[in-house]
Enzyme design. Sequence first.
Site: not given
Ligand code: ADP
Length: 186
Positions: A9, A129, A123, A141, A84
């Site tokens: 994404k 991270r 990654r 996740r 999400r």
């Molecule tokens: P990925 O999709 O690679 O897991 P992201 O960078 O989108 O990673 O998100 C990392 C973390 O940030 C998530 O696991 C969550 O804890 C938090 N997070 C990100 N976006 C949201 C969201 N829209 N709602 C709730 N938590 C979020």
Amino acid sequence: MFGPPGSGKGTQSVTLAEKYNLLHLSTGDMLRAELKAGTGLGKKMEAIMAAGELVPDEVVIEMIAQKIDSTTGKKGFVFDGFPRTVEQAEALQKMLEVRGMKIDLMLVLEVNDVELMDRMKKRALVSGRADDADEAVINNRIEVYRSKTEPVIEYGRSTGVSRQVDGVGSIEDIFDRLCSHIETII
Ligand code: ADP
């Protein structure tokens, strides 16, 4: 832009935003910036993110609303990692409606779990991270994605905006697939 963790994404959203003059909004990036800056919000969210759980809906909804209101000179937005949950999707829809905007397209990147695990492990070597470094957190996740985020795809289907896209292949090929969907609506 939709898809499980590791589906690409972020990579694709950045390039799409450049090509179509859109603002790339990643709630994950925004939250990591809070963590890095050591803000009160960042400190509160750190443990939740490290465990691979979702932060509270109101936190990300507020972040997105602020960005939408402070942006000028763009044709629109690419939301990456947001909404999400169905609650976030409903909030986004309302937020856009009152501002005379709407969700035009929901691109869903499809990648199988074996490939996802493989990509995330790779990654982890470069992202730094915490949530990429631990296999149990990665699994959580993916699980959280399936249980809380996938229902948002149904929501998108019911409003006719979702398109499934094969997320396996070269970055360029996947980009072309995504662009071909965007071209149908502009
Ligand atoms: P990925 O999709 O690679 O897991 P992201 O960078 O989108 O990673 O998100 C990392 C973390 O940030 C998530 O696991 C969550 O804890 C938090 N997070 C990100 N976006 C949201 C969201 N829209 N709602 C709730 N938590 C979020």
